[in-house]
Motif scaffolding. Structure first.
Motif, short mmCIF file in Angstrom:
data_model
loop_
_atom_site.label_atom_id
_atom_site.label_comp_id
_atom_site.label_asym_id
_atom_site.label_seq_id
_atom_site.Cartn_x
_atom_site.Cartn_y
_atom_site.Cartn_z
N PHE A 40 0.87 -1.20 -0.22
CA PHE A 40 0.04 -0.04 -0.19
C PHE A 40 0.90 1.14 -0.14
N ASN A 65 -8.09 2.55 -6.18
CA ASN A 65 -7.20 1.85 -5.22
C ASN A 65 -7.45 0.85 -4.11
N VAL A 66 -7.08 -0.29 -4.19
CA VAL A 66 -7.21 -1.15 -3.07
C VAL A 66 -6.02 -1.78 -2.83
N TYR A 67 -5.41 -1.64 -1.46
CA TYR A 67 -3.94 -2.11 -1.00
C TYR A 67 -2.97 -1.72 -2.18
N GLU B 55 -2.61 3.11 6.84
CA GLU B 55 -1.21 2.23 6.91
C GLU B 55 -0.86 1.85 8.27
N HIS B 60 -6.66 -1.12 5.20
CA HIS B 60 -6.62 -0.17 3.89
C HIS B 60 -8.29 -0.04 3.37
N PRO B 61 -8.69 0.99 2.73
CA PRO B 61 -10.02 1.35 2.17
C PRO B 61 -9.89 0.62 0.81
N GLU B 62 -11.02 0.34 0.14
CA GLU B 62 -11.15 0.30 -1.19
C GLU B 62 -11.58 1.67 -1.65
N TRP B 63 -11.10 2.58 -2.34
CA TRP B 63 -11.45 3.81 -2.63
C TRP B 63 -11.27 4.30 -3.94
N PHE B 64 -12.24 4.83 -4.69
CA PHE B 64 -12.44 5.47 -5.84
C PHE B 64 -12.55 6.95 -6.02
N HIS B 77 -10.94 -7.71 4.45
CA HIS B 77 -10.80 -8.81 3.39
C HIS B 77 -10.29 -10.12 4.30
#
Lengths: 96, 96
Positions: A40, A65-67, B55, B60-64, B77
């Motif tokens: 990340f 983004n994911v990881y 971190e 961690h996120p999933e982000w757009f 996850h």
């Protein structure tokens, strides 16, 4: 003002990108690429450098983004299609 | 190790988030929220602060992101579902 890429300019600008992992987005005049990093911190570090160039050129990606993965889509929203700026930003992203 | 949220812990952790703009993602044990900022610099600045916390907590996120908008999805996850860490990160994102 950005201009749509016409047939005579599309090839020279886009073909080198297609040879480097970029492809057309289905159903849109846009290009996309999947970037993968070690973790990340590396992925977000790369995004931060990309963000600074994006802001400097006033041309921003759509990105997810994911990881350690970043999926980037480039298009020029003001003209609803690809412009030379997209090719320029794509080349920069590949170089970072 | 993160543990799945069970019925007795889900309400106390998730209800305050639902009251603050978060909602369940359809078809997944995950929560999502759409954040909107003044411009790209503000959006990415917020993402950078969020990335540091993510971190630090190794979560961690999933982000757009596109321009001034950030769509965030949180889930754990390793357990394929929501854990207390998701609620903690969601609260942090709301506070930044």
């Amino acid at each position: 003002m950005s201009e749509t890429l016409f047939d005579d300019t599309r090839g020279p600008l886009l073909d080198p990108l297609f040879a480097n992992g970029w492809s057309m987005v289905e159903g849109r005049d846009a290009i996309e690429k999947h970037f993968k990093f070690k973790n990340f911190a590396d992925a977000f570090g790369w995004m931060t450098r990309a963000a600074i160039w994006s802001e400097k050129w006033d041309h921003h990606p759509e990105w997810f983004n994911v990881y350690n993965k970043v999926h980037v889509i480039l298009t020029t929203h003001s003209i609803d299609g690809l412009s030379a700026l997209d090719a320029k930003l794509a080349r920069k992203l590949d170089s970072l």
